[in-house]
Design an enzyme around this catalytic site. Structure first.
Site, PDB file in Angstrom:
ATOM      1  N   TYR A  98      52.394  23.321  51.154  1.00  0.00           N
ATOM      2  CA  TYR A  98      53.566  22.720  51.568  1.00  0.00           C
ATOM      3  C   TYR A  98      53.864  22.531  52.790  1.00  0.00           C
ATOM      4  O   TYR A  98      53.468  23.887  53.444  1.00  0.00           O
ATOM      5  CB  TYR A  98      54.558  23.353  50.692  1.00  0.00           C
ATOM      6  CG  TYR A  98      54.738  22.766  49.169  1.00  0.00           C
ATOM      7  CD1 TYR A  98      55.302  21.793  48.721  1.00  0.00           C
ATOM      8  CD2 TYR A  98      54.227  23.866  48.005  1.00  0.00           C
ATOM      9  CE1 TYR A  98      55.285  21.415  47.618  1.00  0.00           C
ATOM     10  CE2 TYR A  98      54.277  23.436  46.952  1.00  0.00           C
ATOM     11  CZ  TYR A  98      54.864  22.340  46.349  1.00  0.00           C
ATOM     12  OH  TYR A  98      55.049  22.067  45.144  1.00  0.00           O
ATOM     13  N   GLY A 109      48.671  20.371  57.035  1.00  0.00           N
ATOM     14  CA  GLY A 109      48.084  20.461  55.767  1.00  0.00           C
ATOM     15  C   GLY A 109      46.612  20.672  55.749  1.00  0.00           C
ATOM     16  O   GLY A 109      46.318  21.356  55.006  1.00  0.00           O
ATOM     17  N   ASN A 136      53.086  12.496  42.725  1.00  0.00           N
ATOM     18  CA  ASN A 136      52.777  12.934  44.336  1.00  0.00           C
ATOM     19  C   ASN A 136      51.646  12.323  45.066  1.00  0.00           C
ATOM     20  O   ASN A 136      50.606  12.909  45.183  1.00  0.00           O
ATOM     21  CB  ASN A 136      52.795  14.308  44.171  1.00  0.00           C
ATOM     22  CG  ASN A 136      53.056  14.834  45.670  1.00  0.00           C
ATOM     23  OD1 ASN A 136      53.029  14.147  46.601  1.00  0.00           O
ATOM     24  ND2 ASN A 136      53.045  16.343  45.991  1.00  0.00           N
ATOM     25  N   TYR A 143      44.131  14.985  48.570  1.00  0.00           N
ATOM     26  CA  TYR A 143      42.748  15.758  48.168  1.00  0.00           C
ATOM     27  C   TYR A 143      41.823  14.726  47.918  1.00  0.00           C
ATOM     28  O   TYR A 143      40.796  15.387  47.777  1.00  0.00           O
ATOM     29  CB  TYR A 143      43.420  16.702  46.604  1.00  0.00           C
ATOM     30  CG  TYR A 143      44.357  17.522  47.085  1.00  0.00           C
ATOM     31  CD1 TYR A 143      43.766  18.705  47.867  1.00  0.00           C
ATOM     32  CD2 TYR A 143      45.688  17.532  46.708  1.00  0.00           C
ATOM     33  CE1 TYR A 143      45.031  19.675  48.072  1.00  0.00           C
ATOM     34  CE2 TYR A 143      46.675  18.646  46.934  1.00  0.00           C
ATOM     35  CZ  TYR A 143      46.326  19.850  47.718  1.00  0.00           C
ATOM     36  OH  TYR A 143      46.906  20.586  48.037  1.00  0.00           O
ATOM     37  N   LYS A 145      40.899  12.317  49.626  1.00  0.00           N
ATOM     38  CA  LYS A 145      40.203  12.378  50.763  1.00  0.00           C
ATOM     39  C   LYS A 145      39.543  13.585  51.317  1.00  0.00           C
ATOM     40  O   LYS A 145      38.207  13.539  51.969  1.00  0.00           O
ATOM     41  CB  LYS A 145      41.503  11.973  52.177  1.00  0.00           C
ATOM     42  CG  LYS A 145      40.860  12.091  53.434  1.00  0.00           C
ATOM     43  CD  LYS A 145      42.063  12.055  54.586  1.00  0.00           C
ATOM     44  CE  LYS A 145      42.458  13.350  54.757  1.00  0.00           C
ATOM     45  NZ  LYS A 145      43.245  13.709  55.825  1.00  0.00           N
TER      46      LYS A 145
END
Length: 173
Positions: A98, A109, A136, A143, A145
């Site tokens: 997060y 991130g 989301n 993820y 990517k």
């Protein structure tokens, strides 16, 4: 931008962990969920007792992303029986990444994700996995990517609603 520093979170950090966990969870999910469901989760999901127990679990690790003494994000990874589902000794679960909304798009991130991969590779695990809410889209794209593929789904009970998490994994070399 100044450099992001990663700091392993200890039991003495439960208050700043609680603050960043509540803030980022609320910012991520409040726009897409009812006030009642959010309030119910917020009052139980990030209590001092719950976070302290998670910090004391020897098969879990937390890391803060810190910028100029401000916690701007965090990571939680799980090994072995601390994993929420698969509990495979050859895998690492990324349970939480997060980032404060003011730092979205600023590679925080990615830095936290890279730390999770470093941890998994250091102990020669076969894969990294996670569950991410199908709604989301920002996280799902992140993820994908980074090479994750969907391998299943599970239901996450959120207040009075069943929500679907995509189960995703990335094989390691």
């Amino acid at each position: 931008m100044q450099e992001i520093i990663l700091k392993q979170v200890g039991i003495e950090d439960v208050a700043p962990l609680q603050k960043i966990a509540e803030e980022t969870f609320f910012d991520t999910f409040a726009p897409h969920n009812t006030t009642e469901n959010m309030e119910q989760y917020m009052t139980t999901g990030f209590t001092t007792e719950k976070l302290t127990a998670e910090l004391q679990n020897q098969n879990s690790e937390f890391y803060f992303a810190v910028l100029q003494d401000e916690v701007v994000g965090y990571l939680k990874v799980n090994f072995g029986n601390a994993q929420t589902e698969l509990q495979d000794s050859n895998s690492l679960e990324i349970e939480r990444i997060y980032v404060s909304k003011d730092f979205h798009g600023k590679k925080v991130g990615q830095i936290l994700y890279d730390k999770a991969l470093e941890i998994a590779n250091k102990v020669a695990l076969k894969y990294v996995w996670l569950g991410v809410w199908e709604e989301n889209s920002r996280a799902v794209q992140f993820y994908k990517k980074n090479g994750f593929v969907e391998f299943g789904r599970h239901i996450f009970r959120f207040g009075n609603e069943d929500q679907t998490d995509l189960m995703m994994k990335k094989m390691l070399s």
